[in-house]
Write an enzyme that holds these catalytic residues in place. Structure first.
Site, PDB file in Angstrom:
ATOM      1  CG  HIS A   1       9.299   6.354  12.584  1.00 34.15           C
ATOM      2  ND1 HIS A   1       9.227   6.128  11.230  1.00 34.15           N
ATOM      3  CD2 HIS A   1       9.050   7.679  12.741  1.00 34.15           C
ATOM      4  CE1 HIS A   1       8.952   7.267  10.617  1.00 34.15           C
ATOM      5  NE2 HIS A   1       8.852   8.222  11.511  1.00 34.15           N
TER       6      HIS A   1
ATOM      7  CE  LYS B   1       5.493   8.709  12.594  1.00 31.27           C
ATOM      8  NZ  LYS B   1       5.205   9.999  11.931  1.00 31.27           N
TER       9      LYS B   1
ATOM     10  CD  GLU C   1      10.586   6.420   7.118  1.00 31.76           C
ATOM     11  OE1 GLU C   1      10.926   6.715   5.948  1.00 31.76           O
ATOM     12  OE2 GLU C   1      10.392   7.271   8.004  1.00 31.76           O
TER      13      GLU C   1
ATOM     14  CG  ASP D   1      10.007  14.486  12.541  1.00 34.46           C
ATOM     15  OD1 ASP D   1      10.412  13.305  12.640  1.00 34.46           O
ATOM     16  OD2 ASP D   1       9.124  14.839  11.736  1.00 34.46           O
TER      17      ASP D   1
ATOM     18  CG  ASP E   1       8.904  16.764  -0.726  1.00 37.06           C
ATOM     19  OD1 ASP E   1       7.783  16.921  -0.222  1.00 37.06           O
ATOM     20  OD2 ASP E   1       9.751  15.952  -0.286  1.00 37.06           O
TER      21      ASP E   1
ATOM     22  CG  ASP F   1       6.444  12.100  14.202  1.00 40.16           C
ATOM     23  OD1 ASP F   1       7.647  12.004  14.503  1.00 40.16           O
ATOM     24  OD2 ASP F   1       6.021  12.048  13.037  1.00 40.16           O
TER      25      ASP F   1
ATOM     26  CD  GLU G   1      11.824   9.070  11.183  1.00 40.78           C
ATOM     27  OE1 GLU G   1      11.738   9.016   9.936  1.00 40.78           O
ATOM     28  OE2 GLU G   1      11.158   9.852  11.886  1.00 40.78           O
TER      29      GLU G   1
ATOM     30  CG  MET H   1      15.810   7.865  -0.319  1.00 43.93           C
ATOM     31  SD  MET H   1      14.423   8.983   0.028  1.00 43.93           S
ATOM     32  CE  MET H   1      14.530   9.171   1.792  1.00 43.93           C
TER      33      MET H   1
ATOM     34  CG  HIS I   1       7.969  12.953   0.017  1.00 42.93           C
ATOM     35  ND1 HIS I   1       8.548  13.752   0.968  1.00 42.93           N
ATOM     36  CD2 HIS I   1       7.578  11.834   0.666  1.00 42.93           C
ATOM     37  CE1 HIS I   1       8.513  13.147   2.136  1.00 42.93           C
ATOM     38  NE2 HIS I   1       7.935  11.975   1.991  1.00 42.93           N
TER      39      HIS I   1
ATOM     40  CG  ASP J   1      12.455  12.144   8.058  1.00 39.52           C
ATOM     41  OD1 ASP J   1      12.063  13.312   7.860  1.00 39.52           O
ATOM     42  OD2 ASP J   1      11.714  11.157   7.925  1.00 39.52           O
TER      43      ASP J   1
ATOM     44  CG  ASP K   1      14.467   8.460   7.441  1.00 33.94           C
ATOM     45  OD1 ASP K   1      15.327   8.466   6.536  1.00 33.94           O
ATOM     46  OD2 ASP K   1      13.244   8.610   7.225  1.00 33.94           O
TER      47      ASP K   1
END
Ligand code: GCO
Ligand code: MN
Ligand code: MN
Length: 387
Positions: free
Chosen positions: A223, A186, A184, A260, A60, A258, A220, A91, A57, A290, A248
């Protein structure tokens, strides 16, 4: 194949986000447990574990209030770290969820200045991504949703989302960035409900855009699993529509927060079908993880986590090869799925007449068992390593 063959190589296109291996283990109930790893050190860590790419991002890498000269220095140093470690940036994406300005959403917020700011922030993130060589731009609308639908008409949210994406597509053309946008979906988290909750919803939305060819999806695992859906089916529909621009990978038990989780660690059988699908159809985009390490881990554990994601993918890839080559599996498939696509062809009034005149032996067609129990057990045998 021996275990040494599960080494990640650049051709596997394994990528991680700065925010994934950089995750500090903070959760709603507890503080961070790991130190901040500066972006350039994350690049070194990714090279050490054998990854191919790093995604980010805007914030980030570049703090939201960095001055232009700070920004340029940070980007310059990051580029040279990537070069030094042989890591690419396939990406880029934009953070439209962390700052309090996005508490009511970004492209769909009620305040039109917030919506315009979100578009401006995305344009700047596109510039950053382009500078780093990214060709895929992900848009994840984490805050685009509601806790109460008293706040707005949901169709207005769809219109504002469309206006934003259309605008960004024009900017992409104008600046000749050559991005493909990957949307994306979710269902929830961080909002109570997020607009465009599933990959299927985005596939429908894309057809309403000014430049549908420029826009695809970034499904993802977690998600779709959060929504209780079959991830492979979502990916297959995206692929079949020519819209699988990015993916993802992680894992998630349905019905939980969530999570991950490390790729393949929760639903290995479903992830086997996923890897088999991606490899069978020849998906050649990035395999982006991800996910993040358990909160119990230190930095060494983060490396175990990252290596584990890639290793599991490669194990499942090898299992898929074995499955495809298995004589008994092939025989059953030939018998039960000998003509996998096509049944009436393209319509004409002539062939419609002959179809209507054809007689089908319904009783005969429904008599035979389909051997899916056997097929599934053979799959389990392959997966559990006894075949
Ligand atoms: C999540 C999302 C994000 C996005 C990322 C890229 O659940 O938080 O998966 O990690 O993928 O923001 O835009
Ligand atoms: Mn996620
Ligand atoms: Mn994601």
């Amino acid at each position: 194949m021996s275990s040494s063959d599960y080494q990640p190589k650049p051709e596997h296109k394994f990528s991680f986000g700065l925010w994934t291996v950089g995750n500090r283990g903070r959760d709603p109930f507890g503080e961070a447990v790991r130190p901040t790893i500066p972006p350039n050190d994350i690049v070194a860590l990714l090279a050490e574990v054998g990854a191919w790419g790093v995604n980010l991002h805007d914030n980030d890498l570049v703090p939201i209030d960095a001055s232009p000269s700070e920004r340029d220095r940070i980007v310059r140093e990051f580029k040279s770290a990537c070069k030094r470690h042989g890591i690419v940036v396939p990406m880029a994406t934009v953070n439209l969820f962390y700052d309090p300005v996005f508490r009511d959403g970004a492209f769909t917020a009620n305040n039109r200045d917030v919506r315009a700011y979100a578009v401006q922030k995305t344009m700047r993130a596109m510039e950053l991504g382009a500078e780093l060589g990214a060709k895929i731009f992900v848009l994840w609308g984490g805050r685009e949703g509601t806790e109460t639908d008293a706040c707005r008409r949901p169709d207005h949210a769809v219109k504002n989302l469309r206006e934003s994406v259309n605008y960004l597509c024009e900017y992409n053309i104008d600046k000749k960035y050559g991005f493909k946008f990957a949307l994306e979906a979710k269902p929830n988290e961080p909002r109570g409900d997020i607009y465009m909750p599933t990959t299927g919803a985005y596939l429908g939305f894309i057809t309403t855009l000014d430049h549908p060819e420029m826009v695809g999806v970034n499904p993802e695992v977690a998600h779709e699993h959060m929504a209780g859906l079959n991830f492979v089916h979502a990916v297959a529909q995206a692929w079949e529509a020519g819209k699988l621009f990015h993916i993802d990978l992680n894992d998630q038990y349905p019905g939980r927060y969530d999570q991950d989780l490390r790729f393949g660690s929760a639903t290995p059988k479903a992830m086997f079908w996923l890897v088999k699908f991606l490899e069978d159809v020849g998906y050649d985009g990035p395999r982006h993880f991800d996910a993040h390490a358990y909160r119990t881990e230190d930095v060494a554990g983060v490396k175990d986590f990252a290596r584990g994601c890639m290793r599991t993918y490669l194990i499942l890839k090898e299992k898929a090869k074995r499955w495809n080559a298995d004589k008994e599996i092939r025989e059953i498939l030939a018998e039960v799925n000998g003509s996998p696509t096509g049944h009436v062809g393209k319509y004409s009034s002539q062939n419609a007449k002959s179809l209507l005149n054809r007689s089908f032996d319904r009783a005969a067609l429904s008599q035979k068992g389909l051997q899916y129990e056997r097929l599934d057990q053979l799959t389990i045998d392959v997966l559990l390593g006894v075949r």
